[in-house]
Design a protein around this motif. Structure first.
Motif, PDB file in Angstrom:
ATOM      1  N   LEU A  94       4.573  10.039  -6.504  1.00  0.00           N
ATOM      2  CA  LEU A  94       3.193  10.004  -6.931  1.00  0.00           C
ATOM      3  C   LEU A  94       2.824  11.313  -7.641  1.00  0.00           C
ATOM      4  N   SER A  95       3.269  12.425  -7.079  1.00  0.00           N
ATOM      5  CA  SER A  95       3.010  13.739  -7.658  1.00  0.00           C
ATOM      6  C   SER A  95       4.343  14.452  -7.811  1.00  0.00           C
ATOM      7  N   PRO A  96       4.671  14.937  -9.014  1.00  0.00           N
ATOM      8  CA  PRO A  96       5.985  15.532  -9.232  1.00  0.00           C
ATOM      9  C   PRO A  96       6.247  16.821  -8.455  1.00  0.00           C
ATOM     10  N   LEU A  97       5.191  17.572  -8.129  1.00  0.00           N
ATOM     11  CA  LEU A  97       5.364  18.828  -7.404  1.00  0.00           C
ATOM     12  C   LEU A  97       4.103  19.073  -6.592  1.00  0.00           C
ATOM     13  N   ASP A  98       4.270  19.378  -5.328  1.00  0.00           N
ATOM     14  CA  ASP A  98       3.123  19.667  -4.477  1.00  0.00           C
ATOM     15  C   ASP A  98       2.366  20.863  -5.051  1.00  0.00           C
ATOM     16  N   ALA A  99       1.071  20.721  -5.249  1.00  0.00           N
ATOM     17  CA  ALA A  99       0.256  21.778  -5.856  1.00  0.00           C
ATOM     18  C   ALA A  99       0.285  23.069  -5.054  1.00  0.00           C
ATOM     19  N   ASN A 100       0.545  22.993  -3.761  1.00  0.00           N
ATOM     20  CA  ASN A 100       0.572  24.194  -2.912  1.00  0.00           C
ATOM     21  C   ASN A 100       1.963  24.786  -2.771  1.00  0.00           C
ATOM     22  N   MET A 101       2.961  24.172  -3.380  1.00  0.00           N
ATOM     23  CA  MET A 101       4.327  24.647  -3.238  1.00  0.00           C
ATOM     24  C   MET A 101       4.487  26.016  -3.912  1.00  0.00           C
TER      25      MET A 101
END
Length: 155
Positions: A94-101
């Motif tokens: 759903l999301s390519p990369l966690d925004a908090n990563m």
């Protein structure tokens, strides 16, 4: 004035747009005005008219005139990226990369033969043209092209 590749001309009360990129052009406007412009351009240059636009610079365009809709995408280009980097069997997210990563410069360096830079370049073109939802992830990963880590490739 803001875009040196876009030309605009008013012909008999209708506006015509000509978009030029190297030797590829898109001509947009009403039929009568388009015929006049095509005639003028053909007098100066060798021209191939391939009809209604379907692809331009690797971008697919699908028009639905009845509904007044235009869909743009790079499905073929995206599939080629997956094939080129041997990711045909990857699972969609759903999301390519966690925004908090938080990505780090430290870790296990990526082998020199892994085409990290090439992948980032392909993804930058994709995110810039038709997939702004990938821009954050690609931007984060592009920060590490000079010294990518295994973690960056696996994300």
């Amino acid at each position: 004035e803001a875009d040196p590749c876009l030309y605009v001309k008013d012909i008999e009360g209708t506006r015509v747009f000509l978009i030029v990129h190297v030797d590829d052009c898109i001509l947009i406007g009403e039929s009568k005005a388009l015929l006049m412009i095509k005639k003028d351009i053909s007098a100066l240059f060798e021209v191939s008219d391939i009809g209604s636009i379907k692809y331009f610079l690797g971008i697919e365009l699908i028009r639905n005139v009845e509904d007044g809709m235009l869909w743009i995408g790079q499905r073929h280009y995206a599939k080629n990226i997956l094939k080129r980097f041997e990711m045909n069997d990857c699972k969609p997210k759903l999301s390519p990369l966690d925004a908090n990563m938080q990505l780090s410069k430290t870790g296990t360096p990526l082998d020199a033969d892994v085409p990290y830079r090439e992948l980032i370049g392909c993804l930058l073109y994709l995110s810039t043209c038709t997939r702004p939802d990938l821009a954050h992830s690609v931007g984060m990963l592009s920060r590490f092209v000079s010294a990518p880590q295994k973690e960056h490739w696996e994300v």
